[in-house]
Design an enzyme around this catalytic site. Structure first.
Site, mmCIF file in Angstrom:
data_model
loop_
_atom_site.group_PDB
_atom_site.id
_atom_site.type_symbol
_atom_site.label_atom_id
_atom_site.label_comp_id
_atom_site.label_asym_id
_atom_site.label_seq_id
_atom_site.Cartn_x
_atom_site.Cartn_y
_atom_site.Cartn_z
ATOM 1 N N SER A 163 0.801 -1.222 0.000
ATOM 2 C CA SER A 163 0.000 0.000 0.000
ATOM 3 C C SER A 163 0.834 1.273 0.000
ATOM 4 O O SER A 163 0.326 2.341 -0.329
ATOM 5 C CB SER A 163 -0.943 0.012 1.210
ATOM 6 N N LYS B 192 1.271 4.843 6.869
ATOM 7 C CA LYS B 192 0.713 5.659 5.779
ATOM 8 C C LYS B 192 1.403 7.018 5.783
ATOM 9 O O LYS B 192 2.172 7.349 6.680
ATOM 10 C CB LYS B 192 -0.804 5.867 5.955
#
Length: 214
Positions: free
Chosen positions: A76, A119
């Site tokens: 991701s 993230k």
């Protein structure tokens, strides 16, 4: 008999280290009081237990307050972080400054605090964030993103629409660099700042991937 207090403990590495240290402390007390272990051996065993206990306490302090290693299991955050990368996260970083846009952070997943996610911070508290066909807008203005994405056509190649949403105080909006394949704030909502574990600083493994995280 159910040990409910044990079930309420967060099952993290520091918790296991702390339990191990408590266990070593009990072993030390028993060794000093028991006559089952011959005196010449007791001294050697106590030295070993003391050394292990000190190492456990130091490990607990370092992992809790200084730095912690994490493994990257998904793509991701590609290409910034790749599957199989091992990274070091500075847990002290935000004791000296606030979280900034563009920081890569590790945080406890808002929907299940036993999971850790990594993230990039894209928007901060008080800002209004919007994604329009993949283009990030902050307070209505396009965001100039200098970090890499894996898509030749940029994030616009991955049609993503979100918001506009105003970020409440004490929260962050995060996205994966690989936005076509990322579960992030578009899906699980804002990240409370209290969930932030630290800032991802460096890739230390594998050797050909060693470097700072930008």
């Amino acid at each position: 008999m159910r040990l409910e207090w044990l079930e309420r403990l967060p099952l993290t590495i520091p918790t296991f280290i702390l339990l191990a240290a408590v266990g070593l402390g009990l072993v030390r007390v028993l060794l000093r009081r028991t006559a089952l272990v011959p005196a010449p051996w007791r001294h050697a065993v106590l030295e070993t237990v003391d050394a292990t206990l000190v190492a456990a306490v130091l490990s607990f302090l370092i992992i809790t307050f200084v730095v912690q290693a994490f493994y990257i299991p998904t793509g991701s955050m590609e290409p910034t972080l790749q599957v199989g990368d091992r990274i070091l996260v500075a847990k002290f970083a935000y004791r000296f400054r606030d979280v900034r846009r563009g920081d890569v952070i590790v945080f406890r997943y808002p929907l299940a605090s036993s999971k850790d996610f990594v993230k990039r911070v894209v928007a901060l508290a008080g800002e209004t964030v919007e994604l329009r066909e993949g283009l990030v807008l902050i307070d209505g203005r396009p965001l100039s993103e200098r970090y890499p994405t894996p898509l030749g056509g940029g994030d616009r190649a991955c049609t993503s629409t979100y918001g506009p949403q105003r970020i409440p105080e004490g929260h962050l909006f995060v996205l994966g660099d690989n936005r076509c394949n990322s579960e992030d704030s578009r899906f699980f909502g804002f990240v409370p700042e209290r969930n932030v574990i630290g800032r991802a600083l460096v890739i230390y493994w594998p050797p050909d991937r060693i470097g700072l995280i930008h």
